[in-house]
Design a protein around this motif. Structure first.
Motif, PDB file in Angstrom:
ATOM      1  N   VAL A 176      13.218  17.803  22.729  1.00 30.06           N
ATOM      2  CA  VAL A 176      13.485  18.993  21.911  1.00 30.06           C
ATOM      3  C   VAL A 176      14.903  18.990  21.333  1.00 30.06           C
ATOM      4  CG1 VAL A 176      13.657  21.518  21.941  1.00 30.06           C
ATOM      5  CG2 VAL A 176      11.711  20.392  23.032  1.00 30.06           C
ATOM      6  N   PRO A 177      15.950  18.686  22.133  1.00 29.69           N
ATOM      7  CA  PRO A 177      17.294  18.615  21.533  1.00 29.69           C
ATOM      8  C   PRO A 177      17.400  17.576  20.415  1.00 29.69           C
ATOM      9  CG  PRO A 177      17.462  18.737  23.919  1.00 29.69           C
ATOM     10  CD  PRO A 177      16.016  18.528  23.601  1.00 29.69           C
ATOM     11  N   ILE A 178      16.800  16.393  20.619  1.00 33.58           N
ATOM     12  CA  ILE A 178      16.844  15.352  19.585  1.00 33.58           C
ATOM     13  C   ILE A 178      16.062  15.795  18.348  1.00 33.58           C
ATOM     14  CG2 ILE A 178      16.145  12.997  18.997  1.00 33.58           C
ATOM     15  CD1 ILE A 178      16.663  12.218  21.897  1.00 33.58           C
ATOM     16  N   GLY A 179      14.861  16.339  18.583  1.00 31.65           N
ATOM     17  CA  GLY A 179      14.042  16.810  17.467  1.00 31.65           C
ATOM     18  C   GLY A 179      14.707  17.923  16.689  1.00 31.65           C
ATOM     19  N   THR A 180      15.385  18.821  17.392  1.00 28.89           N
ATOM     20  CA  THR A 180      16.099  19.924  16.734  1.00 28.89           C
ATOM     21  C   THR A 180      17.261  19.390  15.913  1.00 28.89           C
ATOM     22  OG1 THR A 180      15.504  21.444  18.533  1.00 28.89           O
ATOM     23  CG2 THR A 180      17.351  22.086  17.120  1.00 28.89           C
ATOM     24  N   TYR A 181      17.995  18.437  16.465  1.00 24.67           N
ATOM     25  CA  TYR A 181      19.130  17.839  15.750  1.00 24.67           C
ATOM     26  C   TYR A 181      18.653  17.147  14.471  1.00 24.67           C
ATOM     27  CZ  TYR A 181      23.030  14.712  14.680  1.00 24.67           C
ATOM     28  OH  TYR A 181      24.032  14.041  14.035  1.00 24.67           O
ATOM     29  N   ILE A 182      17.579  16.376  14.573  1.00 23.96           N
ATOM     30  CA  ILE A 182      17.037  15.675  13.400  1.00 23.96           C
ATOM     31  C   ILE A 182      16.601  16.683  12.336  1.00 23.96           C
ATOM     32  CG2 ILE A 182      15.086  14.271  12.595  1.00 23.96           C
ATOM     33  CD1 ILE A 182      15.267  12.727  15.228  1.00 23.96           C
ATOM     34  N   GLY A 183      15.939  17.764  12.793  1.00 25.12           N
ATOM     35  CA  GLY A 183      15.483  18.788  11.856  1.00 25.12           C
ATOM     36  C   GLY A 183      16.623  19.483  11.142  1.00 25.12           C
ATOM     37  N   HIS A 184      17.728  19.699  11.861  1.00 22.93           N
ATOM     38  CA  HIS A 184      18.913  20.345  11.272  1.00 22.93           C
ATOM     39  C   HIS A 184      19.636  19.411  10.303  1.00 22.93           C
ATOM     40  CE1 HIS A 184      18.672  24.056  13.344  1.00 22.93           C
ATOM     41  NE2 HIS A 184      19.110  23.658  14.525  1.00 22.93           N
ATOM     42  N   GLN A 185      19.848  18.174  10.730  1.00 20.24           N
ATOM     43  CA  GLN A 185      20.687  17.248   9.986  1.00 20.24           C
ATOM     44  C   GLN A 185      19.985  16.614   8.788  1.00 20.24           C
ATOM     45  OE1 GLN A 185      24.017  16.756  10.563  1.00 20.24           O
ATOM     46  NE2 GLN A 185      23.763  18.402  12.071  1.00 20.24           N
ATOM     47  N   TYR A 186      18.688  16.427   8.865  1.00 23.05           N
ATOM     48  CA  TYR A 186      17.963  15.739   7.799  1.00 23.05           C
ATOM     49  C   TYR A 186      16.951  16.688   7.138  1.00 23.05           C
ATOM     50  CZ  TYR A 186      20.171  11.744  10.024  1.00 23.05           C
ATOM     51  OH  TYR A 186      21.101  10.884  10.543  1.00 23.05           O
ATOM     52  N   ASN A 187      15.771  16.800   7.737  1.00 16.91           N
ATOM     53  CA  ASN A 187      14.747  17.681   7.186  1.00 16.91           C
ATOM     54  C   ASN A 187      13.814  18.074   8.315  1.00 16.91           C
ATOM     55  OD1 ASN A 187      11.998  18.274   5.854  1.00 16.91           O
ATOM     56  ND2 ASN A 187      13.396  18.225   4.094  1.00 16.91           N
ATOM     57  N   TRP A 188      13.329  19.309   8.286  1.00 17.04           N
ATOM     58  CA  TRP A 188      12.460  19.772   9.375  1.00 17.04           C
ATOM     59  C   TRP A 188      11.203  18.902   9.498  1.00 17.04           C
ATOM     60  CZ3 TRP A 188       7.492  21.109   8.189  1.00 17.04           C
ATOM     61  CH2 TRP A 188       7.210  21.464   6.861  1.00 17.04           C
ATOM     62  N   SER A 189      10.747  18.315   8.396  1.00 16.67           N
ATOM     63  CA  SER A 189       9.565  17.456   8.437  1.00 16.67           C
ATOM     64  C   SER A 189       9.762  16.258   9.365  1.00 16.67           C
ATOM     65  CB  SER A 189       9.235  16.942   7.030  1.00 16.67           C
ATOM     66  OG  SER A 189       8.917  18.005   6.160  1.00 16.67           O
ATOM     67  N   MET A 190      11.021  15.770   9.437  1.00 20.48           N
ATOM     68  CA  MET A 190      11.314  14.613  10.279  1.00 20.48           C
ATOM     69  C   MET A 190      11.009  14.890  11.741  1.00 20.48           C
ATOM     70  SD  MET A 190      12.347  12.260   8.195  1.00 20.48           S
ATOM     71  CE  MET A 190      13.158  11.065   9.251  1.00 20.48           C
ATOM     72  N   SER A 191      11.159  16.133  12.171  1.00 19.55           N
ATOM     73  CA  SER A 191      10.871  16.501  13.565  1.00 19.55           C
ATOM     74  C   SER A 191       9.392  16.282  13.879  1.00 19.55           C
ATOM     75  CB  SER A 191      11.258  17.957  13.820  1.00 19.55           C
ATOM     76  OG  SER A 191      12.635  18.162  13.586  1.00 19.55           O
ATOM     77  N   PHE A 192       8.529  16.631  12.917  1.00 21.51           N
ATOM     78  CA  PHE A 192       7.092  16.448  13.125  1.00 21.51           C
ATOM     79  C   PHE A 192       6.682  14.988  13.006  1.00 21.51           C
ATOM     80  CE2 PHE A 192       7.131  21.009  11.946  1.00 21.51           C
ATOM     81  CZ  PHE A 192       6.525  21.505  13.092  1.00 21.51           C
ATOM     82  N   TYR A 193       7.387  14.221  12.155  1.00 22.20           N
ATOM     83  CA  TYR A 193       7.127  12.781  12.106  1.00 22.20           C
ATOM     84  C   TYR A 193       7.476  12.149  13.455  1.00 22.20           C
ATOM     85  CZ  TYR A 193       7.085  13.517   7.022  1.00 22.20           C
ATOM     86  OH  TYR A 193       6.813  13.962   5.756  1.00 22.20           O
ATOM     87  N   MET A 194       8.528  12.659  14.089  1.00 23.98           N
ATOM     88  CA  MET A 194       8.933  12.190  15.409  1.00 23.98           C
ATOM     89  C   MET A 194       7.824  12.468  16.429  1.00 23.98           C
ATOM     90  SD  MET A 194      12.219  13.487  17.621  1.00 23.98           S
ATOM     91  CE  MET A 194      12.342  13.170  19.375  1.00 23.98           C
TER      92      MET A 194
END
Length: 400
Positions: free
Chosen positions: A150-168
């Motif tokens: 969750v921390p990694i997914g949240t960071y990716i979503g903040h820094q890049y795009n929220w879609s990247m969290s779901f790709y993860m």
């Protein structure tokens, strides 16, 4: 020896699936503002994506578990994780409110069935007397998701795009499907649950009592966890960045509590372990509400409440499986629906005193009340069982 290694790998495969499910369930909370901004909707409307997932869990648990009779558990787990992978990847490609709403509902459908079927499979893979530990290994994926994913997914979503969290999440799903395919053995001569047995679930009052216990008792934890951010910032006075650290602390507590709960299920009868866990949660939640103004003590309590919350998971799952003989997979899956109903109801009831202006500390008090009601229900079921056993023995004596 070779069989033991194979079974351990199979449990790791279940844990990877649990990691993916925990990631998609909780990462949405961390990236909700990003999702709202990206889809040009309000934050309250974005909250519907959380509710859609929970509704999917409640609907999917009994619906998809019923298909377990038509194929072996390995194939069913592969199907569920395949569904999970596709629907979460589609979530990342969603470009409108309604598309993501449907995708989140579909993402939630396999959640309850996976954990329900997985818990029964884990018990069968375990050594004699080690079922609780095997179930805890599966749930460890869910707890580790809160610490790492969750921390990694949240960071990716903040820094890049929220879609990247779901790709993860989709990537973790591919890993789960691959590990189940490679490591999960086919259970020889798997007994199937006849459809007529499924109908008995409706008439099993004790099973429904346990499901209500799960909903109310775990609702106590979610009453507090849903408002952890204002507890940390508004009450304890920490800056906003500490909320993420506090959630990691809670996640670490869940990891510890998960394996401690497995030990408790071995030391005590499952239902007695549940009553002890919920009783400790009552004490921790009340203490936290009284001393939440202390910035350091609130962090300690965050960790301890995390521990208490997941000492319940394995014992209640075992109590459900033991009570639903002949319906183990369905009963186990329904219990996952109960956890999600506890999530929704706990957040709702804790929000009532806040809406009335009593302050966020009352969310913890509401949580303590809900957990306390869970303790009373556990004692009620224990006493009912003892009464039923006494009545049966008395009838047997009178017969002779």
């Amino acid at each position: 020896m070779k069989k033991n290694i194979t079974n351990k790998k199979a449990l790791i495969a279940l844990a990877i699936g649990g990691f993916g499910i925990g990631l998609t369930e909780f990462v949405i909370m961390g990236i909700l503002p990003d999702v709202a901004k990206g889809l040009h909707i309000g934050i309250s409307q974005a909250g519907h994506f959380i509710a859609a997932y929970a509704l999917g869990v409640v609907v999917g648990a009994p619906l998809l578990t019923s298909f377990a009779n038509k194929m072996d558990s390995r194939k069913m787990l592969l199907l569920l994780m395949g569904w999970f992978t596709i629907s979460n990847t589609v979530s990342g490609f969603s470009d409108s409110y309604y598309t993501l709403l449907v995708a989140r509902f579909l993402s939630g459908l396999p959640h309850g069935a996976f954990f329900g079927i997985g818990a029964v499979v884990a018990g069968k893979l375990a050594k004699e007397g080690k079922s609780a530990q095997a179930i805890a290994v599966m749930f460890s994926g869910l707890t580790l998701a809160n610490v790492v994913g969750v921390p990694i997914g949240t960071y990716i979503g903040h820094q890049y795009n929220w879609s990247m969290s779901f790709y993860m999440v989709g990537l973790v799903g591919v890993l789960a499907v691959s590990s189940i395919f490679l490591w999960m053995p086919k259970l020889v001569s798997e007994p199937k649950e006849p459809s007529i047995n499924h109908q008995k679930v409706i008439k099993n009052g004790e099973l429904w009592a346990l499901i209500v216990l799960t909903t109310i008792g775990t609702g106590g934890f979610f009453a507090w966890y849903s408002y952890i951010a204002p507890f940390i910032t508004d009450v304890a006075g920490w800056p906003e960045y500490m909320v993420g650290h506090a959630m990691i602390l809670a996640g670490l507590g869940m990891v510890v509590g998960n394996f401690l709960g497995a030990k408790m299920a071995e030391w005590f009868a499952p239902l007695k372990a549940v009553s002890i866990s919920l009783g400790i949660m009552v004490a921790f939640l009340l203490f936290n509400s009284l001393f939440a103004f202390n910035p350091y003590l609130v962090l300690v309590m965050t960790f301890l409440i995390g521990i208490a919350s997941f000492t319940v998971a394995t014992p209640i799952q075992m109590a459900i499986i033991n009570t639903s003989k002949g319906n183990e997979m369905l009963g186990s899956s329904l219990n996952q629906s109960a956890f999600n109903m506890g999530n929704a109801s706990g957040a709702y009831f804790a929000g009532l005193p806040i809406a009335l202006g009593y302050g966020v500390v009352y969310a913890g008090i509401v949580g303590a009340v809900l957990a306390g009601l869970g303790v009373l229900m556990a004692f009620g079921i224990i006493f009912y069982r003892r009464y039923k056993a006494f009545k049966y023995r008395k009838m047997a004596v009178n017969r002779f």
